[in-house]
Write an enzyme that holds these catalytic residues in place. Sequence first.
Site: not given
Length: 170
Positions: A24, A28-29, A65, A122, A149-150, A152-153
């Site tokens: 599961c 989900a991830r 630009q 922005d 859900e955890g 990034h690191d």
Amino acid sequence: MNEIIVPEENLLPRVEGFAGLFDCVKRARNGISRGAMGAAEACWHAAREYAMDRRQFGKPHAAMQFVQKKLADMQADSLVGLPGSLRLGRLMEERRRSAELVSLMRRNNCGKALPIAREARDVRGANGVSDESGTIQHVMNLGAANAYEGPHDAHAPNLGRGQAGLRAFQ
């Protein structure tokens, strides 16, 4: 939890132990990685449309630009994550996905989507923080997705274990 009784109709079919829970979580991830890319793409399109419609110094905002660079970065980062999500979904259908691949896509796509949403905000200037634009809602939702859900690191040790074959923690 030894004394807990779960009625037969509430049991997951063909699941023993924590396997069902982890399946599961993987699903989900995968959904989060796809949703993050969808939000990123929506932000990029909204920023582009705004930049084309908004006139500044007698020309469209998109003719500047720094705006073009932001749009190019948003496009590249959002479009690179989409094929990975598609491939992961197909591997999941074939039951050939790994925990590392799920973590990789979750980590990559959420890590790319939040900066895309911020750049889109922005490009839209003060209009980027209004509720009417929807962009700020994506920024907030993606910030939350990077926390649950955890973060990034937290996915890095799973990926490192897959590459090195060694556990960083027990």
